[in-house]
Design an enzyme around this catalytic site. Structure first.
Site, mmCIF file in Angstrom:
data_model
loop_
_atom_site.group_PDB
_atom_site.id
_atom_site.type_symbol
_atom_site.label_atom_id
_atom_site.label_comp_id
_atom_site.label_asym_id
_atom_site.label_seq_id
_atom_site.Cartn_x
_atom_site.Cartn_y
_atom_site.Cartn_z
ATOM 1 C CB SER A 1 7.042 -1.159 5.447
ATOM 2 O OG SER A 1 6.604 -0.737 4.174
ATOM 3 C CG HIS B 1 8.604 -5.987 -3.870
ATOM 4 N ND1 HIS B 1 9.313 -4.820 -3.817
ATOM 5 C CD2 HIS B 1 7.435 -5.744 -3.212
ATOM 6 C CE1 HIS B 1 8.597 -3.900 -3.177
ATOM 7 N NE2 HIS B 1 7.450 -4.457 -2.794
ATOM 8 C CB THR C 1 12.753 -1.081 -1.826
ATOM 9 O OG1 THR C 1 12.544 -1.723 -0.569
ATOM 10 C CG2 THR C 1 12.051 -1.866 -2.907
ATOM 11 C CE LYS D 1 12.613 -6.306 0.848
ATOM 12 N NZ LYS D 1 11.727 -6.169 -0.330
ATOM 13 C CE1 TYR E 1 9.288 0.515 -2.490
ATOM 14 C CE2 TYR E 1 7.917 1.046 -0.592
ATOM 15 C CZ TYR E 1 8.331 0.150 -1.568
ATOM 16 O OH TYR E 1 7.792 -1.104 -1.610
#
Length: 402
Positions: free
Chosen positions: A138, A295, A191, A271, A165
């Site tokens: 992540s 999410h 994402t 995603k 991100y």
């Protein structure tokens, strides 16, 4: 499947002077842990309020959080019989850069693993490597990309993907993408459902912050800024929400996705897709895969359960790229249902955190092997011998005629 008692884990006081040195021992009730729900109950005994609110909660009224799980319960599997299932294989070709996994159960990106266990993301990544499945790092990890790569280098199995991100500072994006390339990550997962953080009301009430002694390992930036937004609550509300709103780019569009795709030689998956038109657009823009995701029900409450839109997404994609799904997957039979409805593989998030909290690396291994065992059992009882044959399994809404 061996039944094993819970191990001592998660040792954290609400506000320790030093997170890594001043945690007090807490031990969950000792009982056999034979399913994901058992691990969830054990982990919830070990989490303090700050951790429990972050890991367990969804957005607003948590309607989507419940729906994710209920969607799987609303469907039944129609098995076949008199099939030779003395041998079954769970190996899956992922359709992303020629990569494979030993089972269609991959590990989703989740934040702050060192809030669950001192070994954090390194423990999770090692467990994935040992089980030969995908670990996804992540952007909000508490361990760096390089640390996790080093932790898994001696194992030699299990690929690592990196969830990204896109921040307002594009030079930061370039930096972390190059770091992922340099340290051996084999795909990027962009994402796309987080222009802002959803209203996670438990985090707001408790003014969620990272425990002292923990820092972000990827979007590191200025340590002072991290402390201000993730630890200090002087601004009010959730420290994480404040941090995300200060960094994540809410103006992101498909042209930015194309910029990212041209930036790297790695395959880029998208995603956070729930609408078939977005799936079609992602394919046109060159996405290497699509992850159907809400999410973990932590963004838009009342968004549909991921399983409820899976068939629409796979129909729109029409086999041009692989489709994956996360959200609400707690059983091997859930994996069967998702694959029968068109997914290439599933991602699991919270179950991994349960295992990590309870027993660190070994706990994550147990969770993954539990899914493997349940999947193999369900495959035999369905009359299928390979992951490819699962697409032939009939899955129906409860009460529907065959």
């Amino acid at each position: 499947q061996r039944e094993e008692p819970c191990a001592a884990a998660f040792r954290q006081e609400p506000r320790p002077v030093s997170y890594m040195e001043a945690r007090t021992e807490r031990t969950a009730e000792r009982r056999p842990l034979v399913c994901i729900a058992d691990y969830q109950a054990a982990a919830e005994q070990l989490w303090n309020r700050n951790a429990r609110d972050y890991y367990a909660s969804g957005a607003e009224d948590e309607i989507t959080l419940r729906s994710n799980v209920e969607a799987f319960r609303r469907r039944v599997i129609v098995p076949r019989c008199l099939v030779n299932v003395s041998t079954v294989s769970t190996v899956v070709a992922l359709g992303v850069g020629g990569q494979k996994a030993s089972m269609p159960v991959l590990v989703a990106p989740t934040a702050f693993h060192r809030m669950a266990h001192r070994d954090g993301e390194c423990a999770t990544a090692r467990a994935c490597a040992r089980c030969d499945t995908i670990y996804t790092h992540s952007s909000l990890a508490t361990t760096s990309l390089a640390e996790t790569a080093t932790a898994t280098s001696a194992i030699g199995t299990g690929a690592r993907w990196f969830q990204l991100y896109v921040t307002r500072n594009r030079s930061e994006v370039v930096r972390v993408v190059r770091e992922a390339e340099r340290t051996g990550y084999t795909a990027l997962v962009l994402t796309v459902d987080t222009p802002i953080l959803g209203r996670r009301e438990n985090d707001i009430r408790r003014r969620f912050r990272l425990p002292e002694g923990l820092q972000l390992g990827v979007l590191s930036g200025d340590e002072v800024e991290q402390t201000a937004y993730c630890s200090n609550t002087s601004r009010g509300g959730s420290g994480l929400a404040n941090f995300v709103s200060s960094r994540i780019d809410a103006s992101l569009t498909w042209s930015d996705f194309e910029w990212l795709r041209e930036l790297t030689h790695l395959p880029v998956l998208v995603k956070g897709v729930l609408h078939p038109d977005d799936a079609e657009q992602a394919v046109r823009c060159g996405a290497a895969g699509i992850i159907v995701s809400n999410h973990g029900a932590r963004q838009l409450d009342t968004a549909p359960a991921t399983l409820d839109v899976l068939e629409e997404i796979t129909a729109a994609v029409h086999g041009r790229v692989p489709v994956f799904i996360d959200g609400g997957i707690r059983r091997g039979t859930d994996v069967i249902k998702a694959l029968a409805l068109g997914a290439r593989a599933v991602f699991i998030g919270r179950p991994v955190l349960y295992g990590l909290t309870v027993a660190g690396e070994e706990g994550v291994v147990r969770i993954l092997e539990m899914f493997r065992h349940e999947l193999e059992t369900a495959m035999r009882l369905c009359g299928v011998r390979s992951v490819e044959e699962i697409s032939q399994v009939r899955v129906r809404p409860c009460g529907a005629r065959l």
